[in-house]
Design a protein around this motif. Sequence first.
Motif, PDB file in Angstrom:
ATOM      1  N   ILE A  45       0.869  -1.173   0.000  1.00 46.81           N
ATOM      2  CA  ILE A  45       0.000   0.000   0.000  1.00 46.81           C
ATOM      3  C   ILE A  45       0.909   1.228   0.000  1.00 46.81           C
ATOM      4  O   ILE A  45       1.715   1.404   0.911  1.00 46.81           O
ATOM      5  N   GLY A  46       0.794   2.037  -1.030  1.00 46.82           N
ATOM      6  CA  GLY A  46       1.550   3.278  -1.099  1.00 46.82           C
ATOM      7  C   GLY A  46       0.661   4.438  -0.691  1.00 46.82           C
ATOM      8  O   GLY A  46      -0.525   4.463  -1.037  1.00 46.82           O
ATOM      9  N   VAL A  47       1.226   5.362   0.050  1.00 45.69           N
ATOM     10  CA  VAL A  47       0.480   6.539   0.505  1.00 45.69           C
ATOM     11  C   VAL A  47       1.309   7.767   0.157  1.00 45.69           C
ATOM     12  O   VAL A  47       2.494   7.823   0.460  1.00 45.69           O
ATOM     13  N   SER A  48       0.672   8.724  -0.513  1.00 46.40           N
ATOM     14  CA  SER A  48       1.367   9.952  -0.850  1.00 46.40           C
ATOM     15  C   SER A  48       0.370  11.089  -0.940  1.00 46.40           C
ATOM     16  O   SER A  48      -0.605  10.999  -1.696  1.00 46.40           O
ATOM     17  N   ARG A  49       0.640  12.129  -0.163  1.00 45.65           N
ATOM     18  CA  ARG A  49      -0.186  13.338  -0.219  1.00 45.65           C
ATOM     19  C   ARG A  49      -1.682  13.034  -0.110  1.00 45.65           C
ATOM     20  O   ARG A  49      -2.494  13.591  -0.827  1.00 45.65           O
ATOM     21  N   GLY A  50      -2.018  12.090   0.759  1.00 42.62           N
ATOM     22  CA  GLY A  50      -3.413  11.740   0.979  1.00 42.62           C
ATOM     23  C   GLY A  50      -3.995  10.783  -0.040  1.00 42.62           C
ATOM     24  O   GLY A  50      -5.167  10.444   0.023  1.00 42.62           O
ATOM     25  N   CYS A  51      -3.185  10.324  -0.995  1.00 43.13           N
ATOM     26  CA  CYS A  51      -3.642   9.377  -2.015  1.00 43.13           C
ATOM     27  C   CYS A  51      -3.116   7.983  -1.677  1.00 43.13           C
ATOM     28  O   CYS A  51      -2.019   7.838  -1.154  1.00 43.13           O
ATOM     29  N   TYR A  52      -3.893   6.972  -2.016  1.00 47.77           N
ATOM     30  CA  TYR A  52      -3.538   5.587  -1.722  1.00 47.77           C
ATOM     31  C   TYR A  52      -3.477   4.771  -3.003  1.00 47.77           C
ATOM     32  O   TYR A  52      -4.264   4.983  -3.924  1.00 47.77           O
ATOM     33  N   MET A  53      -2.537   3.822  -3.045  1.00 49.82           N
ATOM     34  CA  MET A  53      -2.378   2.892  -4.154  1.00 49.82           C
ATOM     35  C   MET A  53      -2.174   1.507  -3.558  1.00 49.82           C
ATOM     36  O   MET A  53      -1.576   1.394  -2.495  1.00 49.82           O
ATOM     37  N   ALA A  54      -2.650   0.471  -4.223  1.00 49.99           N
ATOM     38  CA  ALA A  54      -2.456  -0.896  -3.743  1.00 49.99           C
ATOM     39  C   ALA A  54      -1.935  -1.760  -4.888  1.00 49.99           C
ATOM     40  O   ALA A  54      -2.506  -1.770  -5.973  1.00 49.99           O
ATOM     41  N   THR A  55      -0.856  -2.475  -4.617  1.00 54.45           N
ATOM     42  CA  THR A  55      -0.247  -3.401  -5.572  1.00 54.45           C
ATOM     43  C   THR A  55      -0.099  -4.733  -4.859  1.00 54.45           C
ATOM     44  O   THR A  55       0.270  -4.774  -3.684  1.00 54.45           O
ATOM     45  N   ALA A  56      -0.365  -5.831  -5.571  1.00 56.92           N
ATOM     46  CA  ALA A  56      -0.266  -7.148  -4.947  1.00 56.92           C
ATOM     47  C   ALA A  56       0.373  -8.145  -5.899  1.00 56.92           C
ATOM     48  O   ALA A  56       0.188  -8.065  -7.108  1.00 56.92           O
ATOM     49  N   ALA A  57       1.116  -9.082  -5.327  1.00 60.91           N
ATOM     50  CA  ALA A  57       1.632 -10.223  -6.074  1.00 60.91           C
ATOM     51  C   ALA A  57       0.643 -11.357  -5.869  1.00 60.91           C
ATOM     52  O   ALA A  57       0.140 -11.554  -4.757  1.00 60.91           O
ATOM     53  N   ASP A  58       0.343 -12.096  -6.927  1.00 59.02           N
ATOM     54  CA  ASP A  58      -0.691 -13.118  -6.836  1.00 59.02           C
ATOM     55  C   ASP A  58      -0.190 -14.488  -6.406  1.00 59.02           C
ATOM     56  O   ASP A  58      -0.945 -15.434  -6.328  1.00 59.02           O
ATOM     57  N   GLY A  59       1.086 -14.620  -6.116  1.00 52.69           N
ATOM     58  CA  GLY A  59       1.625 -15.907  -5.704  1.00 52.69           C
ATOM     59  C   GLY A  59       2.202 -16.698  -6.864  1.00 52.69           C
ATOM     60  O   GLY A  59       2.886 -17.686  -6.684  1.00 52.69           O
ATOM     61  N   ASP A  60       1.892 -16.263  -8.100  1.00 50.77           N
ATOM     62  CA  ASP A  60       2.425 -16.919  -9.297  1.00 50.77           C
ATOM     63  C   ASP A  60       3.478 -16.055  -9.982  1.00 50.77           C
ATOM     64  O   ASP A  60       3.847 -16.312 -11.121  1.00 50.77           O
ATOM     65  N   GLY A  61       3.912 -15.004  -9.319  1.00 48.31           N
ATOM     66  CA  GLY A  61       4.907 -14.112  -9.896  1.00 48.31           C
ATOM     67  C   GLY A  61       4.325 -12.937 -10.660  1.00 48.31           C
ATOM     68  O   GLY A  61       5.066 -12.132 -11.202  1.00 48.31           O
ATOM     69  N   ASP A  62       2.996 -12.844 -10.728  1.00 47.15           N
ATOM     70  CA  ASP A  62       2.356 -11.728 -11.415  1.00 47.15           C
ATOM     71  C   ASP A  62       1.976 -10.644 -10.418  1.00 47.15           C
ATOM     72  O   ASP A  62       1.571 -10.939  -9.290  1.00 47.15           O
ATOM     73  N   TRP A  63       2.088  -9.391 -10.847  1.00 46.04           N
ATOM     74  CA  TRP A  63       1.724  -8.250 -10.012  1.00 46.04           C
ATOM     75  C   TRP A  63       0.447  -7.616 -10.547  1.00 46.04           C
ATOM     76  O   TRP A  63       0.256  -7.524 -11.762  1.00 46.04           O
ATOM     77  N   LEU A  64      -0.411  -7.180  -9.631  1.00 44.23           N
ATOM     78  CA  LEU A  64      -1.671  -6.552  -9.999  1.00 44.23           C
ATOM     79  C   LEU A  64      -1.818  -5.225  -9.277  1.00 44.23           C
ATOM     80  O   LEU A  64      -1.312  -5.064  -8.159  1.00 44.23           O
ATOM     81  N   GLU A  65      -2.523  -4.296  -9.909  1.00 42.79           N
ATOM     82  CA  GLU A  65      -2.832  -2.990  -9.316  1.00 42.79           C
ATOM     83  C   GLU A  65      -4.326  -2.939  -9.034  1.00 42.79           C
ATOM     84  O   GLU A  65      -5.126  -3.369  -9.864  1.00 42.79           O
ATOM     85  N   LEU A  66      -4.692  -2.405  -7.891  1.00 40.09           N
ATOM     86  CA  LEU A  66      -6.097  -2.187  -7.576  1.00 40.09           C
ATOM     87  C   LEU A  66      -6.543  -0.907  -8.277  1.00 40.09           C
ATOM     88  O   LEU A  66      -5.863   0.116  -8.209  1.00 40.09           O
ATOM     89  N   ILE A  67      -7.664  -0.967  -8.961  1.00 42.87           N
ATOM     90  CA  ILE A  67      -8.180   0.177  -9.705  1.00 42.87           C
ATOM     91  C   ILE A  67      -9.246   0.872  -8.864  1.00 42.87           C
ATOM     92  O   ILE A  67     -10.168   0.233  -8.367  1.00 42.87           O
ATOM     93  N   GLY A  68      -9.095   2.185  -8.720  1.00 39.31           N
ATOM     94  CA  GLY A  68     -10.091   2.970  -7.997  1.00 39.31           C
ATOM     95  C   GLY A  68     -11.228   3.386  -8.909  1.00 39.31           C
ATOM     96  O   GLY A  68     -12.350   2.937  -8.783  1.00 39.31           O
ATOM     97  N   ASP A  69     -10.927   4.212  -9.885  1.00 34.31           N
ATOM     98  CA  ASP A  69     -11.911   4.688 -10.851  1.00 34.31           C
ATOM     99  C   ASP A  69     -11.425   4.311 -12.239  1.00 34.31           C
ATOM    100  O   ASP A  69     -10.511   4.947 -12.778  1.00 34.31           O
TER     101      ASP A  69
END
Length: 135
Positions: free
Chosen positions: A59-83
């Motif tokens: 979870i990245g936090v910057s200037r009141g904004c949040y981002m979420a990135t996750a590894a799925d266990g198979d070596g792939d990375w995913l981003e959570l989409i807000g809008d």
Amino acid sequence: MEVEHWLPAHEISVVTAISVREVMSAFDAVRRTESATLTFWRHHEDEMPNYEQGLDLIIGVSRGCYMATAADGDGDWLELIGDPCATGEVELVVGGQSAGHPRRQLVTEEDAMAVAVEFTTTGELNFASRQWVHC
């Protein structure tokens, strides 16, 4: 389960077997910073985390904004989409450096906290329950 949060001076605080209350406390700490990162990972007690092999949540936090990135266990990375309809970029401080970040990948604090609580309580992320896309 461990959580690591980096504060502006790159102080690192590591908590093992984290509880929901500790997740909330970590969010309280980073809410008051210009930029911070919460990293959650799963690994066996006797081994170091390996970002190539386990399931991780950042979870990245910057200037009141949040981002979420996750590894799925198979070596792939995913981003959570807000809008998904958001366009353009917003200037954020990530890893101590200012950089443009896609607006569609900004999520609410509530969504960021919800995935952190989900991960720390279940040890999993249900990628089908939210809008996650491959990086």
